[in-house]
Every structure is written in C-alpha cells, then in structure tokens.
Scaffold this motif. Structure first.
Motif, short mmCIF file in Angstrom:
data_model
loop_
_atom_site.label_atom_id
_atom_site.label_comp_id
_atom_site.label_asym_id
_atom_site.label_seq_id
_atom_site.Cartn_x
_atom_site.Cartn_y
_atom_site.Cartn_z
N VAL A 12 3.30 -1.44 4.13
CA VAL A 12 2.82 -0.05 4.14
C VAL A 12 3.99 0.88 3.82
CG1 VAL A 12 1.72 1.75 5.50
CG2 VAL A 12 1.05 -0.64 5.82
N ILE A 13 3.83 1.66 2.77
CA ILE A 13 4.89 2.54 2.29
C ILE A 13 4.40 3.98 2.34
CG2 ILE A 13 6.37 3.12 0.33
CD1 ILE A 13 5.78 0.12 -0.61
N THR A 14 5.10 4.81 3.08
CA THR A 14 4.80 6.24 3.14
C THR A 14 5.99 7.01 2.59
OG1 THR A 14 5.59 6.30 5.44
CG2 THR A 14 3.21 6.05 5.09
N PHE A 15 5.77 8.24 2.14
CA PHE A 15 6.86 8.98 1.52
C PHE A 15 6.64 10.48 1.62
CE2 PHE A 15 3.66 8.59 -1.73
CZ PHE A 15 3.75 9.74 -2.49
N ILE B 74 0.87 -1.19 0.00
CA ILE B 74 0.00 0.00 0.00
C ILE B 74 0.90 1.23 0.00
CG2 ILE B 74 -1.82 1.27 1.19
CD1 ILE B 74 -2.54 -1.29 2.67
N ILE B 75 0.77 2.08 -0.99
CA ILE B 75 1.49 3.36 -1.02
C ILE B 75 0.51 4.44 -0.61
CG2 ILE B 75 2.72 5.03 -2.45
CD1 ILE B 75 3.71 2.77 -4.18
N LEU B 76 0.87 5.20 0.43
CA LEU B 76 -0.01 6.23 0.98
C LEU B 76 0.52 7.62 0.66
CD1 LEU B 76 -0.74 4.70 4.51
CD2 LEU B 76 -2.28 4.76 2.54
N CYS B 77 -0.34 8.45 0.08
CA CYS B 77 0.01 9.82 -0.30
C CYS B 77 -0.44 10.80 0.78
CB CYS B 77 -0.64 10.19 -1.63
SG CYS B 77 -0.22 9.07 -2.99
N LEU B 78 0.37 11.82 0.98
CA LEU B 78 0.20 12.74 2.13
C LEU B 78 -0.81 13.85 1.91
CD1 LEU B 78 3.92 13.08 3.13
CD2 LEU B 78 2.08 12.58 4.76
N ARG B 79 -1.24 14.38 3.04
CA ARG B 79 -2.15 15.52 3.10
C ARG B 79 -1.41 16.82 2.82
NH1 ARG B 79 -0.94 18.43 7.66
NH2 ARG B 79 -0.25 17.33 9.54
N PHE B 80 -2.19 17.91 2.75
CA PHE B 80 -1.67 19.28 2.65
C PHE B 80 -0.76 19.56 3.84
CE2 PHE B 80 -2.51 23.87 3.71
CZ PHE B 80 -1.84 24.41 2.62
N ARG B 81 0.44 20.05 3.58
CA ARG B 81 1.46 20.37 4.58
C ARG B 81 1.99 19.13 5.29
NH1 ARG B 81 0.55 25.89 8.00
NH2 ARG B 81 2.76 25.46 8.35
N PHE C 122 0.02 -2.38 -7.09
CA PHE C 122 -0.02 -1.99 -5.69
C PHE C 122 -1.37 -1.36 -5.38
CE2 PHE C 122 1.97 1.16 -8.38
CZ PHE C 122 1.34 2.37 -8.05
N ILE C 123 -1.63 -1.22 -4.12
CA ILE C 123 -2.80 -0.49 -3.64
C ILE C 123 -2.37 0.96 -3.45
CG2 ILE C 123 -4.45 -0.25 -1.74
CD1 ILE C 123 -3.79 -3.34 -1.24
N ILE C 124 -3.13 1.88 -3.97
CA ILE C 124 -2.82 3.29 -3.79
C ILE C 124 -3.81 3.90 -2.82
CG2 ILE C 124 -4.22 4.09 -5.75
CD1 ILE C 124 -0.79 5.52 -4.70
N GLY C 125 -3.30 4.72 -1.92
CA GLY C 125 -4.16 5.36 -0.95
C GLY C 125 -3.70 6.78 -0.69
N GLY C 126 -4.54 7.56 -0.05
CA GLY C 126 -4.15 8.92 0.27
C GLY C 126 -5.12 9.57 1.21
N TRP C 127 -4.60 10.54 1.92
CA TRP C 127 -5.37 11.31 2.90
C TRP C 127 -5.46 12.75 2.41
CZ3 TRP C 127 -2.95 12.96 8.22
CH2 TRP C 127 -3.90 13.71 8.95
#
Length: 286
Positions: free
Chosen positions: A63-66, A36-43, A101-106
């Motif tokens: 779980v992959i964050t960047f 799962i690749i997780l994309c970040l929020r504003f700031r 992969f699974i793509i996700g984001g907040w």
C-alpha cells in the motif's frame, strides 16, 4: 521479513521521498503483494488516511500513499487539476519501478485515479474508487453543508463528523471519534495541513472546470473499459451523491458499485476492516 516488533504500519513507517522531474514526492510504503497507489482527497495529506484502513489493506497488498506535488511534505508546484494529480501518481509509480499497479483514490483522488486509468490503461490492474464521482455531468450535486464545512480554515472533529460520516447516526459519530484518534496516534514525521490560502488558490486556478468535466472521453472509457473498477460509497454521501453512479454503472462492462448503509463520505474510515476486506476480495476475484 518484519517481525511483529518491527513491522511497518501506517503509524510508524517513515516518510520516504522520490526525486522526480525536479521535485520530491513524499510517500509511505507498507505491506507486500500487488501494489496499490492511493490518491488523496480534497485538502488531504499523507496523514488524512485512517491507519486502520491502510494496515488492514496492507495485510495482503503493498500500500503506497503520497502527498501531491507542493502539498504536505512534497515539493513542486501544487495543483488540483486532475491531470496533474494523476501525473503525480504515475511519476511515483515510475520512480518505484512499478510497471503495473492497482490505482485507487478517495473523493478528489478518485477522479485522479480514473484519469490515470484512462491515460495509462495498459498499466492499471484494477481501479478502486471510494466516495467519488463518475465523469461528466451529474444529476445530483454536493450538499451545501459540504462547502460550509470543507472551506473552514481549520477543520475540527465536528467538521470531520459532518464531512466524512453520518452525523445523525450515533454509531457513525462514535466511529468518527475512533477514526480521529487513530489518525492522531501518529505524532512524528507528520505531513503539515494545507493552509486555507493555498486551498483557495488551487480552487481558483481550477474554477473553470466542472467537478469532473468529460473533455477526454472519460465517461466513454469508463463504460467500455475491461479494467475492473470497484466503487465504494456511503448512502449518506454529501460530496458526491451515490445516485450519480446509478446513472452510469448499468451501462458499464466492469464497474461494481457497493453502497454501505448509514455511512458518509469516508466509509473506509467508518468501517476500515470491512472496506479493506471488500477491496482485497475484489482484487483477488474481480
């Protein structure tokens, strides 16, 4: 295999770096299973995620964050243009050898995740969208208090409570304190906060866009795709009001909407185990 004493968690895992197209993308990688690749929020930076949520998700998944390019510990040119944020996720997947992969984001990252799915549908297994908006014109915009708090030079615990939780709920305020303390538990190898001058510059560069302007068939894609998508939203969502999803979901084939009561823009921080369980079940059964 990791032992309990050496297991990598969101608090103790090292930041790694992927060399991609002349820049370094800072990322962290915990758990095993479907990636799962997780994309970040504003700031947001790597240390904007609640470790309890990431650790709960990593019980069953990798779980992959960047950090986006040029922000946090990543190098390169920073950008809040959605295609550029999406490209960071795709370039990281390429560097890690992930064909699917699974793509996700907040929040803002949920927009980036939808762009990844639209541009590379053959690579996406599922889409996980937290506290974000559907593409195109929406009926209900962000509450003014979001801008008042989100654009302060430095955000404190009270700002976090207003931005990501439900400040009128005593339970939610307590959850905000607990989440804040869990994030603060990591004291080394921390991604630096994004300076307000950089934030304002990025906003100025993207001011010609609507929040998620539908200039590439994003809304039609969301309505017609068979890629399963899970949308998790709080009913006290001040940034991307959940009502806008009510206008879209009935017209889709594969979008599932879960609204969590008495929660705000960061339900995965307020109820990390519940949100991780919901995501895990959706990935397994959705």
């Amino acid at each position: 295999m990791d032992t309990p004493a050496t297991r990598h968690t969101a608090v103790n895992t090292h930041t790694r770096f992927a060399e991609v197209k002349g820049r370094r993308i800072a990322y962290r990688d915990i758990g095993q299973g479907l990636p799962i690749i997780l994309c970040l929020r504003f700031r947001g930076v790597l240390d904007s995620w609640d470790p309890a949520f990431l650790d709960a998700l990593a019980v069953n998944h990798r779980v992959i964050t960047f950090d986006y390019s040029g922000l946090g510990q990543s190098t390169g040119k920073p950008s809040y243009l959605r295609v550029n944020m999406a490209q960071d996720a795709v370039d990281l997947a390429d560097a890690l050898g992930l064909e699917q992969f699974i793509i996700g984001g907040w929040s803002l990252g949920g927009i980036a995740a939808q762009v990844v799915a639209r541009l590379h549908p053959e690579r996406i297994l599922k889409n996980i969208l937290i506290g974000t908006t559907p593409p195109g014109k929406v009926r209900v915009g962000p509450k003014p208090v979001f801008y008042e708090r989100a654009l302060k030079p430095v955000n404190d615990l009270d700002d976090e409570t207003v931005l990501f939780f439900h400040p009128e709920s005593q339970k939610s305020r307590a959850a905000a304190v607990a989440s804040h303390n869990r994030i603060a538990a990591r004291t080394t190898d921390v991604s630096p906060a994004i300076p307000i001058d950089t934030v304002l510059k990025l906003l100025d560069e993207s001011k010609g866009e609507d929040i998620f302007v539908d200039d590439n068939g994003y809304r039609d894609f969301l309505k017609t795709t068979h890629i399963p998508a899970l949308v998790i939203s709080g009913d006290h969502e001040i940034v991307f009001p959940v009502e806008n999803w009510f206008d879209v979901v009935p017209e889709t084939k594969s979008v599932h909407l879960l609204v969590l009561p008495q929660m705000g823009h960061g339900p995965q921080h307020e109820a990390p185990q519940i949100c991780a369980d919901l995501i895990t079940s959706f990935i397994k059964n959705g």
